[in-house]
Scaffold this active site. Sequence first.
Site, PDB file in Angstrom:
ATOM      1  N   HIS A 110       9.134  -0.748   4.359  1.00 35.14           N
ATOM      2  CA  HIS A 110       8.112  -0.539   3.340  1.00 35.14           C
ATOM      3  C   HIS A 110       6.759  -0.525   4.039  1.00 35.14           C
ATOM      4  O   HIS A 110       6.548  -1.249   5.027  1.00 35.14           O
ATOM      5  CB  HIS A 110       8.146  -1.669   2.315  1.00 35.14           C
ATOM      6  CG  HIS A 110       6.850  -1.844   1.562  1.00 35.14           C
ATOM      7  ND1 HIS A 110       5.870  -2.736   1.963  1.00 35.14           N
ATOM      8  CD2 HIS A 110       6.366  -1.232   0.457  1.00 35.14           C
ATOM      9  CE1 HIS A 110       4.849  -2.664   1.140  1.00 35.14           C
ATOM     10  NE2 HIS A 110       5.125  -1.758   0.216  1.00 35.14           N
ATOM     11  N   ARG A 264       1.874   6.437 -13.318  1.00 35.36           N
ATOM     12  CA  ARG A 264       3.116   7.130 -13.673  1.00 35.36           C
ATOM     13  C   ARG A 264       4.309   6.249 -13.301  1.00 35.36           C
ATOM     14  O   ARG A 264       4.540   5.941 -12.136  1.00 35.36           O
ATOM     15  CB  ARG A 264       3.184   8.466 -12.938  1.00 35.36           C
ATOM     16  CG  ARG A 264       4.380   9.335 -13.291  1.00 35.36           C
ATOM     17  CD  ARG A 264       4.210  10.712 -12.663  1.00 35.36           C
ATOM     18  NE  ARG A 264       5.329  11.594 -12.976  1.00 35.36           N
ATOM     19  CZ  ARG A 264       6.325  11.858 -12.133  1.00 35.36           C
ATOM     20  NH1 ARG A 264       6.343  11.279 -10.931  1.00 35.36           N
ATOM     21  NH2 ARG A 264       7.294  12.685 -12.478  1.00 35.36           N
TER      22      ARG A 264
END
Length: 316
Positions: A110, A264
């Site tokens: 990540h 979103r």
Amino acid sequence: MVNYKAEIAPVREYLLELQDTICAAFERADGEARFGGEELPGERGGLARPRVLSDGPVFERAAVNFSHTSGARMPAAATSRRPELEGASFEAVSISLIVHPRNPYVPTTHANVRFFIAGEASAEPVWWFGGGFDLTPYYGFEDDAVHWHRTARAACLPFGDDVYPRLKTRCDEYFHLPHRDEPRGVGGLFFDDLDQPTFDHCFGLMRSVGDHLLPAYLPIVERRKSHPYGDSERNFQLYRRGRYVEFNLLYDRGTRFGLQASGRVESILASLPPLVRWNYDWSPEPGSPEEQLYTDFLRPRDWLGESAELSPDSAS
């Protein structure tokens, strides 16, 4: 006086280029799958550019998302450490990425790099940089962890000898699941609220972290992606992915910021793995490679000091 509102333009340009570079490199490493993506203009000049790769032979899912967000009020996730900014307008640019590999011997990674400005109407807006990268193995290899941390240190060295130790400690502290008292992985780098000593210094460190992600991760992918595995290893990978889901949904500031900023949802939750499992009251067999992950890797370690003799390019 630096016009930090104007300075967001080169940060945005760098992040858009970084997104393209990372996506192209991941496509080459996978060999088959390609990123799909959209251009989603936002209000006040913002932009969301999600890029998601799925069902590749190497990467089961990879998401590399660029976001340029602005709003009239800072979300609570961004003001919890800066209460004086509550109610301030803001503008933020960032890249957030996650890679969920198919082979259990390839670790998940990540990364996130970001720039915030708060109070844009002020003559002296508040600004800061943040970011970092971390590694989450399912099966531990010391040479992988050493290579990862050597590359992390190389990203930090131009900015001071004390930077890597501080950012490593911050990463160990942040990527920790309090309810399990367990690290998420073997750490890496983490920084936030970086606004000293100068804008150029802070931007330089953010760029260096972003530029070192591929050299840190891809050599590990190459030497582990063809490692044989079976159902047992795959099931353990899916079980350990549950820890990643728990952290992202319960503690991750970026996830909370995106949701609170009315981002979103599909893009925000693209970081979650496509498959995961939770086993009730499970524990690894004594002496197994699965137990070794817990005893030898899921604890804070001075990887460079303890394993100085290991070559970062040697395979286990």
